[in-house]
Design a protein around this motif. Sequence first.
Motif, PDB file in Angstrom:
ATOM      1  N   ALA A 115       0.833  -1.211   0.000  1.00  0.00           N
ATOM      2  CA  ALA A 115       0.000   0.000   0.000  1.00  0.00           C
ATOM      3  C   ALA A 115       0.864   1.255   0.000  1.00  0.00           C
ATOM      4  O   ALA A 115       0.603   2.209  -0.740  1.00  0.00           O
ATOM      5  N   ARG A 116       1.921   1.255   0.827  1.00  0.00           N
ATOM      6  CA  ARG A 116       2.817   2.416   0.892  1.00  0.00           C
ATOM      7  C   ARG A 116       3.548   2.607  -0.434  1.00  0.00           C
ATOM      8  O   ARG A 116       3.711   3.737  -0.912  1.00  0.00           O
ATOM      9  N   LYS A 117       3.978   1.511  -1.050  1.00  0.00           N
ATOM     10  CA  LYS A 117       4.657   1.613  -2.333  1.00  0.00           C
ATOM     11  C   LYS A 117       3.728   2.191  -3.398  1.00  0.00           C
ATOM     12  O   LYS A 117       4.154   3.009  -4.224  1.00  0.00           O
ATOM     13  N   GLN A 118       2.455   1.813  -3.365  1.00  0.00           N
ATOM     14  CA  GLN A 118       1.513   2.372  -4.334  1.00  0.00           C
ATOM     15  C   GLN A 118       1.315   3.866  -4.095  1.00  0.00           C
ATOM     16  O   GLN A 118       1.239   4.643  -5.030  1.00  0.00           O
ATOM     17  N   GLU A 119       1.241   4.266  -2.823  1.00  0.00           N
ATOM     18  CA  GLU A 119       1.141   5.698  -2.499  1.00  0.00           C
ATOM     19  C   GLU A 119       2.335   6.461  -3.074  1.00  0.00           C
ATOM     20  O   GLU A 119       2.168   7.541  -3.647  1.00  0.00           O
ATOM     21  N   LEU A 120       3.508   5.885  -2.934  1.00  0.00           N
ATOM     22  CA  LEU A 120       4.720   6.540  -3.441  1.00  0.00           C
ATOM     23  C   LEU A 120       4.724   6.597  -4.970  1.00  0.00           C
ATOM     24  O   LEU A 120       5.115   7.609  -5.557  1.00  0.00           O
ATOM     25  N   ARG A 121       4.262   5.525  -5.606  1.00  0.00           N
ATOM     26  CA  ARG A 121       4.190   5.534  -7.078  1.00  0.00           C
ATOM     27  C   ARG A 121       3.195   6.577  -7.577  1.00  0.00           C
ATOM     28  O   ARG A 121       3.392   7.167  -8.637  1.00  0.00           O
ATOM     29  N   ASP A 122       2.119   6.795  -6.813  1.00  0.00           N
ATOM     30  CA  ASP A 122       1.087   7.760  -7.201  1.00  0.00           C
ATOM     31  C   ASP A 122       1.473   9.203  -6.881  1.00  0.00           C
ATOM     32  O   ASP A 122       0.796  10.136  -7.316  1.00  0.00           O
ATOM     33  N   LEU A 123       2.527   9.387  -6.118  1.00  0.00           N
ATOM     34  CA  LEU A 123       2.894  10.714  -5.630  1.00  0.00           C
ATOM     35  C   LEU A 123       3.003  11.785  -6.720  1.00  0.00           C
ATOM     36  O   LEU A 123       2.450  12.881  -6.561  1.00  0.00           O
ATOM     37  N   PRO A 124       3.691  11.552  -7.840  1.00  0.00           N
ATOM     38  CA  PRO A 124       3.773  12.603  -8.860  1.00  0.00           C
ATOM     39  C   PRO A 124       2.397  13.075  -9.349  1.00  0.00           C
ATOM     40  O   PRO A 124       2.165  14.280  -9.488  1.00  0.00           O
ATOM     41  N   ALA A 125       1.486  12.155  -9.583  1.00  0.00           N
ATOM     42  CA  ALA A 125       0.143  12.536 -10.053  1.00  0.00           C
ATOM     43  C   ALA A 125      -0.631  13.265  -8.962  1.00  0.00           C
ATOM     44  O   ALA A 125      -1.341  14.238  -9.233  1.00  0.00           O
ATOM     45  N   VAL A 126      -0.474  12.814  -7.725  1.00  0.00           N
ATOM     46  CA  VAL A 126      -1.175  13.446  -6.605  1.00  0.00           C
ATOM     47  C   VAL A 126      -0.657  14.863  -6.385  1.00  0.00           C
ATOM     48  O   VAL A 126      -1.426  15.780  -6.072  1.00  0.00           O
ATOM     49  N   LEU A 127       0.640  15.058  -6.569  1.00  0.00           N
ATOM     50  CA  LEU A 127       1.245  16.372  -6.340  1.00  0.00           C
ATOM     51  C   LEU A 127       1.052  17.355  -7.490  1.00  0.00           C
ATOM     52  O   LEU A 127       1.255  18.555  -7.303  1.00  0.00           O
ATOM     53  N   ALA A 128       0.687  16.873  -8.657  1.00  0.00           N
ATOM     54  CA  ALA A 128       0.602  17.728  -9.842  1.00  0.00           C
ATOM     55  C   ALA A 128      -0.195  19.012  -9.609  1.00  0.00           C
ATOM     56  O   ALA A 128       0.291  20.102  -9.936  1.00  0.00           O
ATOM     57  N   PRO A 129      -1.409  18.960  -9.022  1.00  0.00           N
ATOM     58  CA  PRO A 129      -2.149  20.215  -8.817  1.00  0.00           C
ATOM     59  C   PRO A 129      -1.459  21.158  -7.825  1.00  0.00           C
ATOM     60  O   PRO A 129      -1.466  22.374  -8.019  1.00  0.00           O
ATOM     61  N   THR A 130      -0.837  20.599  -6.798  1.00  0.00           N
ATOM     62  CA  THR A 130      -0.149  21.427  -5.809  1.00  0.00           C
ATOM     63  C   THR A 130       1.064  22.109  -6.438  1.00  0.00           C
ATOM     64  O   THR A 130       1.297  23.301  -6.228  1.00  0.00           O
ATOM     65  N   LEU A 131       1.818  21.359  -7.220  1.00  0.00           N
ATOM     66  CA  LEU A 131       2.974  21.939  -7.899  1.00  0.00           C
ATOM     67  C   LEU A 131       2.538  23.012  -8.891  1.00  0.00           C
ATOM     68  O   LEU A 131       3.169  24.060  -8.994  1.00  0.00           O
ATOM     69  N   ALA A 132       1.459  22.759  -9.606  1.00  0.00           N
ATOM     70  CA  ALA A 132       0.974  23.724 -10.594  1.00  0.00           C
ATOM     71  C   ALA A 132       0.535  25.030  -9.945  1.00  0.00           C
ATOM     72  O   ALA A 132       0.629  26.097 -10.551  1.00  0.00           O
ATOM     73  N   SER A 133       0.072  24.950  -8.705  1.00  0.00           N
ATOM     74  CA  SER A 133      -0.395  26.165  -8.030  1.00  0.00           C
ATOM     75  C   SER A 133       0.739  26.953  -7.381  1.00  0.00           C
ATOM     76  O   SER A 133       0.535  28.087  -6.958  1.00  0.00           O
ATOM     77  N   ALA A 134       1.927  26.381  -7.307  1.00  0.00           N
ATOM     78  CA  ALA A 134       3.074  27.084  -6.721  1.00  0.00           C
ATOM     79  C   ALA A 134       3.523  28.183  -7.676  1.00  0.00           C
ATOM     80  O   ALA A 134       3.895  27.914  -8.815  1.00  0.00           O
ATOM     81  N   LEU A 135       3.490  29.417  -7.211  1.00  0.00           N
ATOM     82  CA  LEU A 135       3.811  30.558  -8.070  1.00  0.00           C
ATOM     83  C   LEU A 135       5.194  31.141  -7.812  1.00  0.00           C
ATOM     84  O   LEU A 135       5.580  32.111  -8.452  1.00  0.00           O
ATOM     85  N   SER A 136       5.921  30.548  -6.863  1.00  0.00           N
ATOM     86  CA  SER A 136       7.257  31.054  -6.557  1.00  0.00           C
ATOM     87  C   SER A 136       8.162  29.884  -6.164  1.00  0.00           C
ATOM     88  O   SER A 136       7.690  28.792  -5.836  1.00  0.00           O
ATOM     89  N   VAL A 137       9.432  30.160  -6.166  1.00  0.00           N
ATOM     90  CA  VAL A 137      10.419  29.160  -5.756  1.00  0.00           C
ATOM     91  C   VAL A 137      10.189  28.780  -4.291  1.00  0.00           C
ATOM     92  O   VAL A 137      10.260  27.607  -3.929  1.00  0.00           O
ATOM     93  N   ASP A 138       9.893  29.776  -3.457  1.00  0.00           N
ATOM     94  CA  ASP A 138       9.643  29.489  -2.038  1.00  0.00           C
ATOM     95  C   ASP A 138       8.436  28.580  -1.861  1.00  0.00           C
ATOM     96  O   ASP A 138       8.444  27.691  -1.017  1.00  0.00           O
ATOM     97  N   ALA A 139       7.391  28.799  -2.658  1.00  0.00           N
ATOM     98  CA  ALA A 139       6.205  27.943  -2.584  1.00  0.00           C
ATOM     99  C   ALA A 139       6.555  26.512  -3.005  1.00  0.00           C
ATOM    100  O   ALA A 139       6.076  25.548  -2.410  1.00  0.00           O
ATOM    101  N   LEU A 140       7.406  26.375  -4.015  1.00  0.00           N
ATOM    102  CA  LEU A 140       7.837  25.040  -4.439  1.00  0.00           C
ATOM    103  C   LEU A 140       8.639  24.355  -3.339  1.00  0.00           C
ATOM    104  O   LEU A 140       8.420  23.185  -3.036  1.00  0.00           O
ATOM    105  N   LYS A 141       9.560  25.075  -2.750  1.00  0.00           N
ATOM    106  CA  LYS A 141      10.413  24.498  -1.700  1.00  0.00           C
ATOM    107  C   LYS A 141       9.582  24.027  -0.513  1.00  0.00           C
ATOM    108  O   LYS A 141       9.978  23.098   0.184  1.00  0.00           O
ATOM    109  N   ALA A 142       8.440  24.656  -0.280  1.00  0.00           N
ATOM    110  CA  ALA A 142       7.588  24.277   0.839  1.00  0.00           C
ATOM    111  C   ALA A 142       6.890  22.933   0.597  1.00  0.00           C
ATOM    112  O   ALA A 142       6.405  22.304   1.546  1.00  0.00           O
ATOM    113  N   ILE A 143       6.840  22.498  -0.643  1.00  0.00           N
ATOM    114  CA  ILE A 143       6.191  21.207  -0.982  1.00  0.00           C
ATOM    115  C   ILE A 143       7.219  20.106  -0.781  1.00  0.00           C
ATOM    116  O   ILE A 143       8.070  19.850  -1.641  1.00  0.00           O
TER     117      ILE A 143
END
Length: 147
Positions: A115-143
Motif C-alpha cells: 500500500a505504501r509503495k503504491q502511495e509513493l508511485r502515485d505521488l507525482p500525479a497526486v502532487l501535480a495540482p499542488t505543484l501547478a499552483s506554486a507561483l514562486s520558488v519558495d512555494a515550491l520548496k515548501a512542498i
Amino acid sequence: MKIVIKRASGGVSIMTLVDDSDEAESIRKWKLAHSEEYVSHRSMQDDVIPTDRTFRDAWADTTPEVSIDIDMAKARAIHLNSIRIKRNAELSKLDIEAIKAQDMGNAETLTQIRARKQELRDLPAVLAPTLASALSVDALKAIQPLE
C-alpha cells in the motif's frame, strides 16, 4: 558585476569578468564558443543573481527588470525530479522490507508495504495540482511530501 547571457534554450549563462578583462572581447569569445546559443546579454549587479542554486537550470532573463527570472515550468519539473529521487530511495528501502516480510511469511506487513509503495508511485500525479499552483520558488520548496 556579472554579465548575464540569454541563451536560445531560454536559460542564461552568468559570466564573471576577471581582473581587467574586456567585456566586449569576453562576449565575442563566448559567442564564438556557443554560436547557436547566444541571444543577447546585459550587465547585472552581483546582488540580483540568486545565491540559492536549487533551481539554477530554471534561471531565465525574460523581463525588462534587471534581475534573474525563474521559469516556473522548469522549476516545477526540477522540484518534481528531486521528489522522485527521494521517492525512489524510499521505494528501494521498502523493496528490502517486502523481501524480509515475504521471507518471514508476514502477510500483514507485506500488505502495508504494498500500500505504501503504491502511495509513493502515485505521488507525482497526486502532487501535480499542488505543484501547478506554486507561483514562486519558495512555494515550491515548501512542498516536501517525503519529509
